[in-house]
Enzyme design. Structure first.
Site, short mmCIF file in Angstrom:
data_model
loop_
_atom_site.label_atom_id
_atom_site.label_comp_id
_atom_site.label_asym_id
_atom_site.label_seq_id
_atom_site.Cartn_x
_atom_site.Cartn_y
_atom_site.Cartn_z
N ASP A 31 0.82 -1.23 0.00
CA ASP A 31 0.00 0.00 0.00
C ASP A 31 0.85 1.27 0.00
O ASP A 31 0.45 2.29 0.57
CB ASP A 31 -0.95 0.02 1.22
CG ASP A 31 -1.76 -1.26 1.33
OD1 ASP A 31 -2.23 -1.71 0.28
OD2 ASP A 31 -1.89 -1.80 2.43
N GLN A 61 2.07 -5.98 -3.12
CA GLN A 61 2.50 -6.04 -1.71
C GLN A 61 3.84 -5.32 -1.52
O GLN A 61 4.08 -4.36 -2.21
CB GLN A 61 2.56 -7.50 -1.20
CG GLN A 61 1.20 -8.17 -1.08
CD GLN A 61 0.69 -8.76 -2.38
OE1 GLN A 61 1.43 -9.43 -3.07
NE2 GLN A 61 -0.56 -8.51 -2.71
N SER A 121 5.90 12.17 -4.44
CA SER A 121 4.48 12.24 -4.76
C SER A 121 3.78 13.04 -3.66
O SER A 121 3.87 12.71 -2.49
CB SER A 121 3.92 10.81 -4.85
OG SER A 121 2.53 10.86 -4.91
N LYS A 164 2.04 2.22 -5.07
CA LYS A 164 2.69 1.69 -6.29
C LYS A 164 1.84 1.95 -7.53
O LYS A 164 2.35 2.28 -8.58
CB LYS A 164 2.91 0.17 -6.16
CG LYS A 164 3.95 -0.21 -5.12
CD LYS A 164 4.14 -1.70 -5.06
CE LYS A 164 2.96 -2.46 -4.51
NZ LYS A 164 2.60 -2.18 -3.13
N ALA A 165 0.51 1.79 -7.38
CA ALA A 165 -0.36 1.89 -8.57
C ALA A 165 -0.28 3.28 -9.17
O ALA A 165 -0.18 3.43 -10.39
CB ALA A 165 -1.79 1.57 -8.20
N GLY A 182 -4.70 -4.30 -3.91
CA GLY A 182 -5.74 -3.35 -4.31
C GLY A 182 -5.02 -2.11 -4.75
O GLY A 182 -4.47 -1.38 -3.94
N HIS A 183 -4.94 -1.89 -6.05
CA HIS A 183 -4.15 -0.79 -6.57
C HIS A 183 -5.05 0.36 -7.02
O HIS A 183 -5.84 0.21 -7.94
CB HIS A 183 -3.29 -1.29 -7.74
CG HIS A 183 -2.17 -2.19 -7.30
ND1 HIS A 183 -1.43 -2.97 -8.14
CD2 HIS A 183 -1.67 -2.42 -6.05
CE1 HIS A 183 -0.51 -3.63 -7.43
NE2 HIS A 183 -0.65 -3.33 -6.17
N GLY A 219 -11.03 -3.12 2.99
CA GLY A 219 -11.62 -2.00 3.73
C GLY A 219 -11.14 -1.92 5.18
O GLY A 219 -11.58 -1.05 5.94
N LYS A 226 2.96 10.21 -0.56
CA LYS A 226 2.06 10.68 0.50
C LYS A 226 2.73 11.60 1.52
O LYS A 226 2.33 11.65 2.68
CB LYS A 226 1.37 9.48 1.20
CG LYS A 226 0.44 8.73 0.24
CD LYS A 226 -0.42 7.71 0.91
CE LYS A 226 -1.80 8.20 1.26
NZ LYS A 226 -2.76 7.14 1.56
N ILE A 227 3.74 12.32 1.09
CA ILE A 227 4.41 13.23 2.02
C ILE A 227 3.48 14.40 2.36
O ILE A 227 3.60 15.01 3.43
CB ILE A 227 5.78 13.69 1.46
CG1 ILE A 227 6.57 14.40 2.55
CG2 ILE A 227 5.64 14.52 0.20
CD1 ILE A 227 8.03 14.51 2.30
P1 IMP Z 1 -2.59 -12.87 1.79
O1 IMP Z 1 -1.65 -12.31 0.77
O2 IMP Z 1 -4.04 -12.62 1.47
O3 IMP Z 1 -2.30 -14.30 2.10
O4 IMP Z 1 -2.34 -12.08 3.18
C1 IMP Z 1 -1.13 -12.20 3.92
C2 IMP Z 1 -0.76 -10.88 4.57
O5 IMP Z 1 -0.39 -9.93 3.57
C3 IMP Z 1 -1.89 -10.23 5.37
O6 IMP Z 1 -1.33 -9.55 6.47
C4 IMP Z 1 -2.47 -9.21 4.40
O7 IMP Z 1 -3.09 -8.14 5.06
C5 IMP Z 1 -1.20 -8.76 3.69
N1 IMP Z 1 -1.45 -8.28 2.32
C6 IMP Z 1 -1.73 -9.02 1.23
N2 IMP Z 1 -1.87 -8.26 0.15
C7 IMP Z 1 -1.65 -6.99 0.55
C8 IMP Z 1 -1.62 -5.74 -0.14
O8 IMP Z 1 -1.79 -5.63 -1.35
N3 IMP Z 1 -1.34 -4.66 0.63
C9 IMP Z 1 -1.08 -4.74 1.97
N4 IMP Z 1 -1.10 -5.88 2.64
C10 IMP Z 1 -1.38 -7.01 1.94
#
Ligand code: IMP
Length: 430
Positions: free
Chosen positions: A13, A224, A411, A16-17, A40-41, A302, A331-332
């Site tokens: 988060d 991630q 950014s 990146k997107a 979620g981008h 969410g 996000k500065i």
């Molecule tokens: P999983 O990838 O759904 O197996 O989740 C494993 C861990 O990675 C959990 O703590 C999720 O909250 C975290 N996680 C997975 N995808 C993202 C992402 O895109 N952004 C932030 N945390 C993520």
């Protein structure tokens, strides 16, 4: 030749997107190399918000090719829904989306098992429930269904799916007391998917290396971030893939010699969603303020994100392992209005100083902070580095010196336009 890898430098988060969308303006091909719909981008382009889980955000730029590499785990229902969403907004995706024949499919039993396993754990990971872990586990067990399998004749494909499904149903029913899935419902999903995407499937490793030889500008897009890497992150509170540099090569098939930039994307503070160690987490008013001002809620689930301060040792470890050539600081603008801004410059364990991000003991170490003066100005309209207030520039200079990697792009807001490119970056092809 220009191939840049874009890596989340913290716990995901990082923005990146937005940056992929920004870099895509000058790229020919954008490749997603790992993860799945757990990402979620979010991109804001021309005032409109788009959220992608699988398709690279470069798709918003007409004519650019987007690739889902072999390292991705692909949820067919999610992908088709994202495709339909783009088509409904009159975004032409024909001939622009390519899918690796070696990517693995996430099927409903993976999602059911993800939820069931999480329910069973006493030490929860807080997964996104998107079936990521169970699908990568099948890949390692060599029982996964790959995208290319849809070209098998229908009897052979059904036999293959049935074999896997029998084991999954046993696990779901006997171990977890959940409902089983029928072969018909799984085959229906796979066959519907085949109809929609069969013309997009190629050997992406071959394609990408050939395109690189033709001097195409390629971006490898990670999902991630470093701290969630299954090898280098805060195991077991990690995802099941490698967002770091090794994952970029493995998950795209591009050979290392074509990579010339490795760009880490880092927030000017840190967030984490889900469970796991987070040494610089702020449990007080500042943490809440960062969440409110930064809109720090997961775009996939969410969930409120945990918030805290920039961690120099975490970033140095990302830079070390990934060979970062540049950092984009995002996000500065969220930090405007904080009287003092904390930066963790190291840790202490039992009164002793530690100068590295450790693999163990992360719950027991205490960050050592330095405090810098904040600024009050709204910086989101600044177009050049020199327009930033002195204290903002001092903060960036402090981080840059501490980490030892140039912070080439800053950014200052969610839109493409809110991006400051420093002189050092202007010479690069992207
Ligand atoms: P999983 O990838 O759904 O197996 O989740 C494993 C861990 O990675 C959990 O703590 C999720 O909250 C975290 N996680 C997975 N995808 C993202 C992402 O895109 N952004 C932030 N945390 C993520």
């Amino acid at each position: 030749m220009s191939c840049s890898v874009v890596i989340g430098a913290q716990w995901g988060d990082e923005g990146k997107a937005k940056m992929i969308d920004f870099f895509s303006q000058k790229a020919d091909i954008i490749v997603r190399y790992q993860g799945g719909a757990n990402a979620g981008h979010t991109v804001v382009a021309n005032g409109q918000k788009h959220i992608f889980h699988l398709i690279p955000s470069g798709i918003l730029h007409p004519g650019k090719i987007c690739v889902l590499g072999n390292g991705v785990v692909l949820d067919p229902i999610q992908l088709v829904s994202e495709m339909d969403n783009l088509i409904s907004q009159s975004i032409d995706i024909s001939y622009r989306l390519l899918i690796s024949d070696a990517a693995h499919l996430i099927l409903p039993y993976h999602k059911a098992l993800d939820g069931a396993l999480e329910e069973l754990r006493s030490n929860k990971i807080g997964t996104t429930g998107r079936g990521i872990g169970p699908c990568y586990a099948d890949k390692c067990l060599r029982t996964g269904i790959r995208v290319g399998d849809i070209f098998l004749d229908s009897k052979t494909l059904e036999k293959k799916v049935r074999q896997t499904l029998e084991v999954k149903n046993l696990q779901l029913v006997k171990m977890h007391k959940k409902d089983p899935f029928s072969i018909e419902e799984i085959m229906e999903i796979i066959l519907a998917f085949k109809k929609r995407i069969q013309k997009m499937i190629i050997n992406t490793g071959y394609y990408l290396n050939e395109e690189a030889k033709k001097n195409k500008t390629i971006i490898l897009e990670g999902a991630q971030g470093f701290g969630l890497d299954i090898d280098h992150g805060t195991y077991p509170f990690v995802t099941s893939s490698n967002p770091t540099i090794g994952g970029a090569l493995l998950g795209s098939g591009l050979n290392h010699s074509v990579i010339d930039k490795v760009i880490g994307i880092s927030k000017a503070y840190i967030t984490r969603v889900g469970e796991g160690p987070f040494p610089t987490e702020d449990f007080g008013d500042d943490g809440n303020l960062l969440r409110d001002k930064g809109g720090e809620y997961g775009s996939t689930t969410g969930r409120p994100r945990r918030c805290g301060w920039f961690d120099v040792e975490l970033m140095k470890q990302t830079a070390r392992i990934c060979g970062l050539t540049d950092i984009t600081l995002t996000k500065i603008d969220v930090l405007s209005g904080f009287e003092k801004i904390k930066v963790a410059v190291g840790y202490e364990y039992k009164g002793k100083k530690i100068d590295m991000f450790p693999s163990y003991l992360l719950d027991d170490i205490k960050p050592v902070y330095e405090e810098l003066d904040g600024w009050t100005e709204d910086i989101s309209k600044c177009k050049t580095y020199d327009e930033l207030p002195q204290n903002t520039r001092d903060y960036i200079a402090f981080l840059e010196k501490a980490v030892g990697v140039p912070m080439s792009i800053i950014s200052v807001g969610p839109d493409r336009e809110n991006t400051i490119v420093r002189d050092t970056w202007k010479k690069t092809k992207l």
